[in-house]
Design a protein around this motif. Structure first.
Motif, short mmCIF file in Angstrom:
data_model
loop_
_atom_site.label_atom_id
_atom_site.label_comp_id
_atom_site.label_asym_id
_atom_site.label_seq_id
_atom_site.Cartn_x
_atom_site.Cartn_y
_atom_site.Cartn_z
N TYR A 264 26.34 -10.86 41.40
CA TYR A 264 27.09 -9.60 40.87
C TYR A 264 25.98 -8.62 40.53
CZ TYR A 264 31.43 -12.26 40.75
OH TYR A 264 32.44 -12.96 41.39
N LEU A 265 25.85 -7.57 41.27
CA LEU A 265 24.95 -6.45 41.12
C LEU A 265 25.42 -5.29 39.90
CD1 LEU A 265 24.04 -5.65 45.02
CD2 LEU A 265 23.06 -7.47 43.54
N MET A 266 24.62 -5.30 39.00
CA MET A 266 25.18 -4.29 37.89
C MET A 266 24.73 -2.91 38.34
SD MET A 266 24.34 -6.65 34.46
CE MET A 266 22.47 -6.98 35.09
N GLU B 49 23.35 7.07 45.56
CA GLU B 49 22.74 6.28 45.07
C GLU B 49 23.26 4.75 44.83
OE1 GLU B 49 20.32 5.67 40.64
OE2 GLU B 49 21.35 7.52 40.89
N PHE B 50 24.48 4.62 44.67
CA PHE B 50 25.14 3.31 44.45
C PHE B 50 25.04 2.77 45.93
CE2 PHE B 50 28.98 0.88 45.38
CZ PHE B 50 29.06 -0.12 44.02
N GLY C 162 28.67 -4.46 41.92
CA GLY C 162 29.61 -3.97 40.47
C GLY C 162 29.25 -2.62 40.11
N LEU C 163 30.33 -2.07 39.71
CA LEU C 163 30.51 -0.56 39.44
C LEU C 163 31.04 -0.46 38.12
CD1 LEU C 163 33.28 1.31 40.92
CD2 LEU C 163 32.74 -0.69 42.20
N THR C 164 30.88 0.77 37.56
CA THR C 164 31.30 1.19 36.12
C THR C 164 32.43 2.10 36.60
OG1 THR C 164 31.15 1.71 33.99
CG2 THR C 164 29.64 2.69 35.52
N ILE D 12 33.66 1.91 45.46
CA ILE D 12 34.77 0.62 45.90
C ILE D 12 34.70 0.54 47.43
CG2 ILE D 12 36.70 -0.36 45.96
CD1 ILE D 12 37.29 0.84 43.25
N GLN D 13 34.90 1.68 47.87
CA GLN D 13 34.99 1.75 49.43
C GLN D 13 33.54 1.34 49.89
OE1 GLN D 13 35.35 5.89 51.23
NE2 GLN D 13 36.92 5.08 52.72
N SER D 14 32.63 2.05 49.30
CA SER D 14 31.07 1.70 49.92
C SER D 14 30.96 0.11 49.57
CB SER D 14 30.27 2.45 49.06
OG SER D 14 28.78 2.09 49.37
N ALA D 15 31.29 -0.38 48.63
CA ALA D 15 31.01 -1.75 48.34
C ALA D 15 31.64 -2.64 49.35
CB ALA D 15 31.23 -2.16 46.89
N ALA D 16 32.83 -2.28 49.55
CA ALA D 16 33.86 -3.07 50.22
C ALA D 16 33.32 -3.14 51.95
CB ALA D 16 35.20 -2.74 50.14
N ARG D 17 32.77 -1.80 52.27
CA ARG D 17 32.36 -1.87 53.55
C ARG D 17 31.13 -2.75 53.90
NH1 ARG D 17 32.72 4.41 54.46
NH2 ARG D 17 34.77 4.52 55.16
N ALA D 18 30.08 -2.53 52.86
CA ALA D 18 28.71 -3.09 52.89
C ALA D 18 28.78 -4.64 52.60
CB ALA D 18 27.74 -2.46 51.91
N HIS D 19 29.53 -5.19 51.95
CA HIS D 19 29.58 -6.50 51.30
C HIS D 19 30.78 -7.34 51.24
CE1 HIS D 19 25.38 -6.04 49.90
NE2 HIS D 19 25.89 -5.18 49.55
#
Length: 181
Positions: free
Chosen positions: A67-69, A77-78, A99-101, A121-128
């Motif tokens: 889990y990336l903090m 940057e995210f 993970g995102l805040t 969230i969209q970026s994270a879902a696309r990448a991972h």
């Protein structure tokens, strides 16, 4: 240790990695269905000052998930921080979960902050294919019945976050459910 600090730190890092390997072995023996995860820095080498070699844990399959903090308000940057992990080798079955805040960004309105979180969230879902939110208390009011909550617990900032983020999460869940595997 004082005479060779780099060697000493490498040895300590190896000891932490050995401990993770031993824990992984015990988990597999006792509860094979359990998921062993670790919360780690977004910079793959960022944990080394704390003797945490998360890239080797992923490469060697010592954990099931990292889990990336990745707690930054900036979407670019995210995404850049997450991208570092797509380039690293990992064992089959190891999942990277950005993970995102969803906390306050004093430079933005609550609605703009929530939209930034939605885009992360969209970026994270696309990448991972995964994401996690920090923290529950920043999205939902206190776990008390509405009749007991005070006005401050019915926070309009949380409401703004929910209005943007929750429908998007529902949409992602429906999309994942209907996608062929």
């Amino acid at each position: 240790p004082e005479a060779h600090p780099a060697a000493w730190n490498r040895w300590r890092t190896a000891q932490v990695t050995q401990l993770v390997a031993e824990i992984q072995g015990m988990v597999r023996d006792v509860r094979p269905e359990a998921v062993l995860s670790a919360a780690v820095k977004t910079d793959p080498r960022g944990g080394l000052p704390h003797f945490q070699d998360a890239p080797s844990w992923a490469r060697d399959g010592l954990v099931d998930a990292l889990y990336l903090m990745n707690y930054t308000p900036g979407v670019e940057e995210f995404a850049a921080r997450n991208a570092q992990w797509t380039l690293l080798p990992k064992a089959k079955g190891v999942t990277i979960v950005p993970g995102l805040t969803i906390g306050d960004d004093p430079t933005r309105t609550p609605e703009a902050s929530a939209e930034s979180a939605r885009r992360q969230i969209q970026s994270a879902a696309r990448a991972h294919g995964h994401f996690c939110l920090f923290a529950y208390s920043l999205l939902f009011d206190a776990a008390q019945p509405p009749s007991v909550r005070t006005a401050t617990q019915r926070d309009p900032v949380r409401a703004a976050r929910r209005q943007v983020i929750i429908p998007y999460i529902h949409w992602l869940a429906e999309l994942a459910r209907t996608q062929p595997r």
